[in-house]
Scaffold this motif. Structure first.
Motif, PDB file in Angstrom:
ATOM      1  N   PHE A 101       0.587  34.502  35.473  1.00 48.14           N
ATOM      2  CA  PHE A 101       1.545  33.655  34.786  1.00 48.14           C
ATOM      3  C   PHE A 101       2.927  34.260  34.912  1.00 48.14           C
ATOM      4  CE2 PHE A 101       0.920  37.015  32.113  1.00 48.14           C
ATOM      5  CZ  PHE A 101       0.657  36.835  30.765  1.00 48.14           C
ATOM      6  N   HIS A 102       3.871  33.735  34.182  1.00 52.55           N
ATOM      7  CA  HIS A 102       5.255  34.197  34.208  1.00 52.55           C
ATOM      8  C   HIS A 102       5.687  34.311  32.754  1.00 52.55           C
ATOM      9  CE1 HIS A 102       9.174  34.638  36.203  1.00 52.55           C
ATOM     10  NE2 HIS A 102       9.675  33.936  35.217  1.00 52.55           N
ATOM     11  N   LYS A 103       5.268  35.399  32.091  1.00 53.43           N
ATOM     12  CA  LYS A 103       5.503  35.551  30.660  1.00 53.43           C
ATOM     13  C   LYS A 103       6.550  36.622  30.398  1.00 53.43           C
ATOM     14  CE  LYS A 103       3.341  36.518  26.299  1.00 53.43           C
ATOM     15  NZ  LYS A 103       2.123  36.551  25.538  1.00 53.43           N
ATOM     16  N   GLU A 104       7.574  36.245  29.642  1.00 46.96           N
ATOM     17  CA  GLU A 104       8.595  37.214  29.253  1.00 46.96           C
ATOM     18  C   GLU A 104       7.985  38.167  28.224  1.00 46.96           C
ATOM     19  OE1 GLU A 104      12.812  37.396  26.853  1.00 46.96           O
ATOM     20  OE2 GLU A 104      12.392  35.594  28.011  1.00 46.96           O
ATOM     21  N   ILE A 105       8.074  39.469  28.518  1.00 51.75           N
ATOM     22  CA  ILE A 105       7.528  40.430  27.561  1.00 51.75           C
ATOM     23  C   ILE A 105       8.615  41.122  26.741  1.00 51.75           C
ATOM     24  CG2 ILE A 105       5.276  40.791  28.605  1.00 51.75           C
ATOM     25  CD1 ILE A 105       6.339  43.210  30.039  1.00 51.75           C
ATOM     26  N   PHE A 106       9.815  41.245  27.296  1.00 47.66           N
ATOM     27  CA  PHE A 106      10.964  41.682  26.508  1.00 47.66           C
ATOM     28  C   PHE A 106      12.230  41.525  27.331  1.00 47.66           C
ATOM     29  CE2 PHE A 106      10.296  45.678  28.708  1.00 47.66           C
ATOM     30  CZ  PHE A 106      11.536  46.295  28.750  1.00 47.66           C
ATOM     31  N   SER A 107      13.370  41.627  26.647  1.00 46.08           N
ATOM     32  CA  SER A 107      14.648  41.537  27.351  1.00 46.08           C
ATOM     33  C   SER A 107      15.611  42.561  26.771  1.00 46.08           C
ATOM     34  CB  SER A 107      15.229  40.122  27.264  1.00 46.08           C
ATOM     35  OG  SER A 107      15.546  39.809  25.939  1.00 46.08           O
ATOM     36  N   THR A 108      16.546  42.954  27.617  1.00 46.05           N
ATOM     37  CA  THR A 108      17.603  43.872  27.209  1.00 46.05           C
ATOM     38  C   THR A 108      18.916  43.109  27.286  1.00 46.05           C
ATOM     39  OG1 THR A 108      18.094  44.679  29.434  1.00 46.05           O
ATOM     40  CG2 THR A 108      16.289  45.764  28.260  1.00 46.05           C
ATOM     41  N   SER A 109      20.003  43.796  27.144  1.00 48.86           N
ATOM     42  CA  SER A 109      21.299  43.115  27.225  1.00 48.86           C
ATOM     43  C   SER A 109      21.598  42.626  28.642  1.00 48.86           C
ATOM     44  CB  SER A 109      22.412  44.039  26.739  1.00 48.86           C
ATOM     45  OG  SER A 109      22.430  45.218  27.524  1.00 48.86           O
ATOM     46  N   THR A 110      20.973  43.250  29.652  1.00 50.05           N
ATOM     47  CA  THR A 110      21.281  42.866  31.039  1.00 50.05           C
ATOM     48  C   THR A 110      20.074  42.420  31.871  1.00 50.05           C
ATOM     49  OG1 THR A 110      21.099  45.163  31.742  1.00 50.05           O
ATOM     50  CG2 THR A 110      23.308  44.380  31.163  1.00 50.05           C
ATOM     51  N   HIS A 111      18.841  42.583  31.362  1.00 46.77           N
ATOM     52  CA  HIS A 111      17.654  42.224  32.133  1.00 46.77           C
ATOM     53  C   HIS A 111      16.605  41.497  31.286  1.00 46.77           C
ATOM     54  CE1 HIS A 111      19.253  45.437  34.742  1.00 46.77           C
ATOM     55  NE2 HIS A 111      18.672  44.744  35.713  1.00 46.77           N
ATOM     56  N   ILE A 112      15.782  40.711  31.961  1.00 47.17           N
ATOM     57  CA  ILE A 112      14.607  40.090  31.358  1.00 47.17           C
ATOM     58  C   ILE A 112      13.402  40.611  32.132  1.00 47.17           C
ATOM     59  CG2 ILE A 112      13.396  37.947  30.798  1.00 47.17           C
ATOM     60  CD1 ILE A 112      16.115  36.528  30.953  1.00 47.17           C
ATOM     61  N   VAL A 113      12.364  41.046  31.416  1.00 45.31           N
ATOM     62  CA  VAL A 113      11.167  41.582  32.050  1.00 45.31           C
ATOM     63  C   VAL A 113      10.023  40.594  31.838  1.00 45.31           C
ATOM     64  CG1 VAL A 113       9.543  43.506  32.139  1.00 45.31           C
ATOM     65  CG2 VAL A 113      11.954  43.932  31.626  1.00 45.31           C
ATOM     66  N   TYR A 114       9.459  40.152  32.963  1.00 39.93           N
ATOM     67  CA  TYR A 114       8.344  39.210  32.948  1.00 39.93           C
ATOM     68  C   TYR A 114       7.082  39.911  33.435  1.00 39.93           C
ATOM     69  CZ  TYR A 114      11.954  35.584  32.784  1.00 39.93           C
ATOM     70  OH  TYR A 114      13.032  34.801  32.441  1.00 39.93           O
ATOM     71  N   LEU A 115       5.965  39.584  32.815  1.00 36.51           N
ATOM     72  CA  LEU A 115       4.671  40.039  33.297  1.00 36.51           C
ATOM     73  C   LEU A 115       4.103  38.918  34.147  1.00 36.51           C
ATOM     74  CD1 LEU A 115       2.314  41.986  33.422  1.00 36.51           C
ATOM     75  CD2 LEU A 115       1.545  41.126  31.221  1.00 36.51           C
ATOM     76  N   LYS A 116       3.740  39.236  35.391  1.00 39.51           N
ATOM     77  CA  LYS A 116       3.239  38.229  36.326  1.00 39.51           C
ATOM     78  C   LYS A 116       1.716  38.259  36.460  1.00 39.51           C
ATOM     79  CE  LYS A 116       5.551  36.054  38.699  1.00 39.51           C
ATOM     80  NZ  LYS A 116       6.045  34.709  38.581  1.00 39.51           N
ATOM     81  N   ASN A 117       1.128  39.464  36.610  1.00 42.19           N
ATOM     82  CA  ASN A 117      -0.304  39.524  36.833  1.00 42.19           C
ATOM     83  C   ASN A 117      -0.811  40.957  36.726  1.00 42.19           C
ATOM     84  OD1 ASN A 117      -2.863  38.536  37.394  1.00 42.19           O
ATOM     85  ND2 ASN A 117      -2.179  37.319  39.142  1.00 42.19           N
TER      86      ASN A 117
END
Length: 143
Positions: A101-117
């Protein structure tokens, strides 16, 4: 004479259709897919992102249907990750569908981190996978 007129008519029709096709091909633009760049995070490793530390702690369960097995349901896997912001550590249990899937797990002021698989995908029901990796997409925020 009729035969020659028929041949000439067919040739002109053929040339006309070829000209139309070449014009249509010139006017259509193909959309190029930009490949996704994924970060592989091995089990018990960590990655630092803008002052945050993301750790892949463990695989709680892996119930994904192996490739060489026929299943009624594709299954899922449960993993534990930890996110440390420098002062506090938060553990999260995430359920990953077999197809990813494409699930956002957290974000910072400059990046978004997605878990893919979760990789690798089991092939046989007897597989004992020890070299698990999380596939992450670390995407810059659009300004």
């Amino acid at each position: 004479m009729k035969f020659y007129l028929l041949v000439i008519s067919l040739l002109s029709l053929s040339l006309s259709l070829n000209a139309q096709n070449s014009e249509e091909n010139k006017n259509t633009t193909e959309e190029v897919q930009v490949p996704e760049i994924l970060t592989k995070l091995k089990l018990l490793e960590q990655v630092d992102i803008d002052g945050y530390r993301l750790s892949f702690k463990r695989v709680v369960s892996d119930g994904r249907c192996p490739k060489k097995v026929t299943c009624v349901w594709p299954g899922e896997a449960d993993v534990i990750i930890e996110i440390n912001d420098g002062s506090e550590t938060v553990a999260k249990k995430i359920t990953i569908p077999a197809l990813g899937f494409h699930k956002e797990i957290f974000s910072t002021s400059t990046h978004i981190v997605y878990l893919k698989n979760l990789a690798p995908y089991p092939v046989n029901s007897e597989d004992k996978i020890e070299a698990y990796q999380l596939l992450l997409k670390i995407q810059p925020k659009k300004s």
